[in-house]
Design a protein around this motif. Structure first.
Motif, PDB file in Angstrom:
ATOM      1  N   LEU A   1       5.217  -5.806  36.839  1.00  0.00           N
ATOM      2  CA  LEU A   1       4.638  -4.516  36.433  1.00  0.00           C
ATOM      3  C   LEU A   1       3.130  -4.683  36.240  1.00  0.00           C
ATOM      4  CD1 LEU A   1       7.318  -3.251  33.854  1.00  0.00           C
ATOM      5  CD2 LEU A   1       6.988  -2.444  36.188  1.00  0.00           C
ATOM      6  N   GLU A   2       2.766  -5.766  35.579  1.00  0.00           N
ATOM      7  CA  GLU A   2       1.352  -6.038  35.326  1.00  0.00           C
ATOM      8  C   GLU A   2       0.601  -6.321  36.639  1.00  0.00           C
ATOM      9  OE1 GLU A   2       0.768  -8.922  32.183  1.00  0.00           O
ATOM     10  OE2 GLU A   2      -1.380  -8.934  32.661  1.00  0.00           O
ATOM     11  N   ALA A   3       1.258  -7.086  37.519  1.00  0.00           N
ATOM     12  CA  ALA A   3       0.604  -7.472  38.779  1.00  0.00           C
ATOM     13  C   ALA A   3       0.242  -6.252  39.629  1.00  0.00           C
ATOM     14  CB  ALA A   3       1.513  -8.409  39.570  1.00  0.00           C
ATOM     15  N   VAL A   4       1.095  -5.218  39.590  1.00  0.00           N
ATOM     16  CA  VAL A   4       0.806  -4.037  40.415  1.00  0.00           C
ATOM     17  C   VAL A   4       0.153  -2.913  39.600  1.00  0.00           C
ATOM     18  CG1 VAL A   4       2.634  -4.622  42.066  1.00  0.00           C
ATOM     19  CG2 VAL A   4       3.132  -2.990  40.221  1.00  0.00           C
ATOM     20  N   GLY A   5      -0.054  -3.160  38.310  1.00  0.00           N
ATOM     21  CA  GLY A   5      -0.776  -2.189  37.480  1.00  0.00           C
ATOM     22  C   GLY A   5       0.072  -1.043  36.956  1.00  0.00           C
ATOM     23  N   ILE A   6       1.335  -1.344  36.631  1.00  0.00           N
ATOM     24  CA  ILE A   6       2.189  -0.321  36.000  1.00  0.00           C
ATOM     25  C   ILE A   6       2.313  -0.643  34.512  1.00  0.00           C
ATOM     26  CG2 ILE A   6       4.512   0.676  35.870  1.00  0.00           C
ATOM     27  CD1 ILE A   6       4.851   0.174  38.856  1.00  0.00           C
ATOM     28  N   ASP A   7       1.999   0.349  33.683  1.00  0.00           N
ATOM     29  CA  ASP A   7       2.086   0.196  32.231  1.00  0.00           C
ATOM     30  C   ASP A   7       3.539   0.403  31.792  1.00  0.00           C
ATOM     31  OD1 ASP A   7       1.928   0.462  29.472  1.00  0.00           O
ATOM     32  OD2 ASP A   7       0.109   1.683  29.528  1.00  0.00           O
ATOM     33  N   ARG A   8       4.149  -0.634  31.233  1.00  0.00           N
ATOM     34  CA  ARG A   8       5.563  -0.542  30.820  1.00  0.00           C
ATOM     35  C   ARG A   8       5.800   0.625  29.850  1.00  0.00           C
ATOM     36  NH1 ARG A   8      10.170  -5.062  29.549  1.00  0.00           N
ATOM     37  NH2 ARG A   8      11.246  -3.861  27.997  1.00  0.00           N
ATOM     38  N   GLY A   9       4.803   0.949  29.055  1.00  0.00           N
ATOM     39  CA  GLY A   9       4.936   2.043  28.087  1.00  0.00           C
ATOM     40  C   GLY A   9       4.887   3.430  28.714  1.00  0.00           C
ATOM     41  N   ARG A  10       4.480   3.510  29.980  1.00  0.00           N
ATOM     42  CA  ARG A  10       4.384   4.824  30.639  1.00  0.00           C
ATOM     43  C   ARG A  10       5.549   5.092  31.583  1.00  0.00           C
ATOM     44  NH1 ARG A  10      -1.823   5.757  32.420  1.00  0.00           N
ATOM     45  NH2 ARG A  10      -1.160   7.926  32.386  1.00  0.00           N
ATOM     46  N   VAL A  11       6.512   4.155  31.626  1.00  0.00           N
ATOM     47  CA  VAL A  11       7.725   4.372  32.413  1.00  0.00           C
ATOM     48  C   VAL A  11       8.901   4.323  31.425  1.00  0.00           C
ATOM     49  CG1 VAL A  11       6.688   3.318  34.444  1.00  0.00           C
ATOM     50  CG2 VAL A  11       8.086   1.892  32.950  1.00  0.00           C
ATOM     51  N   TYR A  12      10.100   4.564  31.931  1.00  0.00           N
ATOM     52  CA  TYR A  12      11.277   4.391  31.075  1.00  0.00           C
ATOM     53  C   TYR A  12      12.155   3.321  31.700  1.00  0.00           C
ATOM     54  CZ  TYR A  12      14.692   5.517  27.505  1.00  0.00           C
ATOM     55  OH  TYR A  12      15.522   5.442  26.409  1.00  0.00           O
ATOM     56  N   ILE A  13      12.744   2.470  30.864  1.00  0.00           N
ATOM     57  CA  ILE A  13      13.602   1.388  31.359  1.00  0.00           C
ATOM     58  C   ILE A  13      14.964   1.484  30.677  1.00  0.00           C
ATOM     59  CG2 ILE A  13      13.877  -1.111  31.646  1.00  0.00           C
ATOM     60  CD1 ILE A  13      10.828  -1.400  31.486  1.00  0.00           C
ATOM     61  N   ALA A  14      16.007   1.544  31.495  1.00  0.00           N
ATOM     62  CA  ALA A  14      17.372   1.622  30.955  1.00  0.00           C
ATOM     63  C   ALA A  14      18.290   0.766  31.824  1.00  0.00           C
ATOM     64  CB  ALA A  14      17.849   3.072  30.928  1.00  0.00           C
ATOM     65  N   ASN A  15      19.548   0.756  31.477  1.00  0.00           N
ATOM     66  CA  ASN A  15      20.554   0.003  32.224  1.00  0.00           C
ATOM     67  C   ASN A  15      21.748   0.895  32.535  1.00  0.00           C
ATOM     68  OD1 ASN A  15      19.641  -2.831  32.402  1.00  0.00           O
ATOM     69  ND2 ASN A  15      19.692  -2.767  30.157  1.00  0.00           N
ATOM     70  N   ILE A  16      22.554   0.450  33.492  1.00  0.00           N
ATOM     71  CA  ILE A  16      23.816   1.148  33.790  1.00  0.00           C
ATOM     72  C   ILE A  16      24.746   1.028  32.574  1.00  0.00           C
ATOM     73  CG2 ILE A  16      25.901   1.130  35.256  1.00  0.00           C
ATOM     74  CD1 ILE A  16      23.573   1.958  36.960  1.00  0.00           C
ATOM     75  N   LEU A  17      24.914  -0.195  32.076  1.00  0.00           N
ATOM     76  CA  LEU A  17      25.714  -0.396  30.861  1.00  0.00           C
ATOM     77  C   LEU A  17      24.800  -0.526  29.652  1.00  0.00           C
ATOM     78  CD1 LEU A  17      28.603  -2.992  31.421  1.00  0.00           C
ATOM     79  CD2 LEU A  17      28.568  -0.546  31.906  1.00  0.00           C
ATOM     80  N   LYS A  18      25.204   0.061  28.564  1.00  0.00           N
ATOM     81  CA  LYS A  18      24.391   0.004  27.339  1.00  0.00           C
ATOM     82  C   LYS A  18      24.807  -1.152  26.423  1.00  0.00           C
ATOM     83  CE  LYS A  18      22.548   3.922  28.651  1.00  0.00           C
ATOM     84  NZ  LYS A  18      21.710   3.828  29.855  1.00  0.00           N
ATOM     85  N   CYS A  19      25.966  -1.762  26.675  1.00  0.00           N
ATOM     86  CA  CYS A  19      26.405  -2.885  25.846  1.00  0.00           C
ATOM     87  C   CYS A  19      26.562  -4.133  26.703  1.00  0.00           C
ATOM     88  CB  CYS A  19      27.740  -2.567  25.167  1.00  0.00           C
ATOM     89  SG  CYS A  19      27.599  -1.215  23.973  1.00  0.00           S
ATOM     90  N   ARG A  20      26.336  -5.276  26.094  1.00  0.00           N
ATOM     91  CA  ARG A  20      26.367  -6.548  26.836  1.00  0.00           C
ATOM     92  C   ARG A  20      27.793  -6.966  27.221  1.00  0.00           C
ATOM     93  NH1 ARG A  20      25.667 -12.664  24.643  1.00  0.00           N
ATOM     94  NH2 ARG A  20      25.326 -13.618  26.668  1.00  0.00           N
ATOM     95  N   PRO A  21      28.004  -7.260  28.492  1.00  0.00           N
ATOM     96  CA  PRO A  21      29.295  -7.852  28.859  1.00  0.00           C
ATOM     97  C   PRO A  21      29.308  -9.316  28.417  1.00  0.00           C
ATOM     98  CG  PRO A  21      28.173  -6.865  30.776  1.00  0.00           C
ATOM     99  CD  PRO A  21      27.164  -6.998  29.672  1.00  0.00           C
ATOM    100  N   PRO A  22      30.428  -9.799  27.870  1.00  0.00           N
ATOM    101  CA  PRO A  22      30.487 -11.194  27.413  1.00  0.00           C
ATOM    102  C   PRO A  22      30.076 -12.173  28.518  1.00  0.00           C
ATOM    103  CG  PRO A  22      32.507 -10.004  26.860  1.00  0.00           C
ATOM    104  CD  PRO A  22      31.689  -9.085  27.698  1.00  0.00           C
ATOM    105  N   GLN A  23      29.334 -13.180  28.149  1.00  0.00           N
ATOM    106  CA  GLN A  23      28.821 -14.209  29.089  1.00  0.00           C
ATOM    107  C   GLN A  23      28.034 -13.614  30.256  1.00  0.00           C
ATOM    108  OE1 GLN A  23      32.396 -14.961  28.117  1.00  0.00           O
ATOM    109  NE2 GLN A  23      31.301 -16.047  26.494  1.00  0.00           N
ATOM    110  N   ASN A  24      27.511 -12.412  30.070  1.00  0.00           N
ATOM    111  CA  ASN A  24      26.704 -11.748  31.109  1.00  0.00           C
ATOM    112  C   ASN A  24      27.439 -11.580  32.440  1.00  0.00           C
ATOM    113  OD1 ASN A  24      24.739 -11.901  29.182  1.00  0.00           O
ATOM    114  ND2 ASN A  24      23.510 -13.452  30.222  1.00  0.00           N
ATOM    115  N   ARG A  25      28.752 -11.457  32.381  1.00  0.00           N
ATOM    116  CA  ARG A  25      29.482 -11.230  33.643  1.00  0.00           C
ATOM    117  C   ARG A  25      29.104  -9.856  34.212  1.00  0.00           C
ATOM    118  NH1 ARG A  25      32.547  -7.298  32.192  1.00  0.00           N
ATOM    119  NH2 ARG A  25      33.834  -7.323  30.319  1.00  0.00           N
ATOM    120  N   ASP A  26      29.429  -9.664  35.503  1.00  0.00           N
ATOM    121  CA  ASP A  26      29.149  -8.367  36.127  1.00  0.00           C
ATOM    122  C   ASP A  26      29.894  -7.261  35.390  1.00  0.00           C
ATOM    123  OD1 ASP A  26      27.569  -9.500  38.055  1.00  0.00           O
ATOM    124  OD2 ASP A  26      28.987  -9.221  39.717  1.00  0.00           O
TER     125      ASP A  26
END
Ligand code: URA
Length: 190
Positions: A66-91
Motif C-alpha cells: 500500500l505504501e509502495a504504490v501510495g495508498i493510505d490504509r486509513g482512506r480505504v476499508y479492509i475486511a474479510n470474508i470470515l469475521k472469526c478466525r478458523p482454528p489453525q488458520n485452515r481455509d
C-alpha cells in the motif's frame, strides 16, 4: 441499519461454531465511506487477538505494498470474508462462508465502494467467480454488479513464494493507476 449497528450485530454473532473459539470478531477497519474496499479471507492469530484485520506478518506485507504504490490504509476499508478466525488458520469452510457472507454484503451496501480488491483466491472465488484462477487472472479488472473488481495474490502467498512479489507490485501499481485515472478517486498518502 447503521454501520455501528451492523458491527455490534456481527460482534455478537453466534451463527457458526467459530464464535466459540474466537477472541475477537474482526469486523473491518478503515474509512466506512471508502471508495476502495480490500477483502481478505479470514482473521489469523494476530487479528483474532487484536480485533483488527491484516495486522500480522501478511498484514505488514500488505502495508508495504500500500505504501509502495501510495495508498493510505486509513482512506480505504479492509475486511474479510470470515469475521472469526478458523482454528489453525485452515481455509474457511463453505458453510462458514455462507453464514458469514451476509455481514460483508451489508458492509458493501453501506460503504458503497467503487472498487473491490480481493486479497487472494478464496476471496476472489467468493466475490468474483467460483472458477477464479488467481495465477492467471490476478490484476485483471472486471465490472460486476456495478463495481469494478479485481484480485491480487494474498500477502501470505507472497511470504510462501517470494517469486510472486514482482507480479504483486505490478498489479498494485495498475490498481492505483485505475483508482486515480479511471475512477478519479484520491486515496494518496497525505
Ligand atoms: N489474512 C487474511 O486473509 N485476513 C486477515 O485479516 C489476516 C490475514
Amino acid at each position: 441499519m447503521t454501520f455501528e449497528e451492523l458491527e455490534a450485530m456481527c460482534k455478537a454473532c453466534t451463527k457458526c461454531p467459530l464464535h466459540q473459539t474466537r477472541t475477537n470478531c474482526v469486523f473491518g477497519t478503515g474509512d466506512p465511506h471508502a471508495d476502495v474496499l480490500f477483502v481478505g479471507e479470514a482473521p489469523g492469530e494476530k487479528e483474532d487477538l487484536s480485533g483488527i484485520p491484516f495486522v500480522g506478518a501478511a498484514g505488514k506485507l500488505l502495508d508495504k505494498y500500500l505504501e509502495a504504490v501510495g495508498i493510505d490504509r486509513g482512506r480505504v476499508y479492509i475486511a474479510n470474508i470470515l469475521k472469526c478466525r478458523p482454528p489453525q488458520n485452515r481455509d474457511p469452510k463453505p458453510e462458514e462462508q455462507e453464514m458469514c457472507i451476509g455481514y460483508l454484503r451489508e458492509q458493501v451496501k453501506l460503504i458503497r465502494p467503487k472498487i473491490i480488491v480481493c486479497l487472494g483466491r478464496i476471496s476472489a472465488m467468493r466475490l468474483i467467480d467460483p472458477g477464479y484462477k488467481i495465477t492467471k487472472e490476478h490484476g485483471t479488472i472486471v465490472k460486476k454488479g456495478g463495481f469494478s473488481m479485481t484480485a491480487v495474490y494474498h500477502p501470505a502467498a507472497l511470504l510462501r513464494d517470494p517469486r510472486k512479489k514482482e507480479d504483486m507490485l505490478t498489479d498494485m501499481k495498475k490498481i492505483k493507476s485505475y483508482i486515480d485515472e479511471e475512477l478519479g478517486i484520491d486515496v494518496a498518502l497525505e
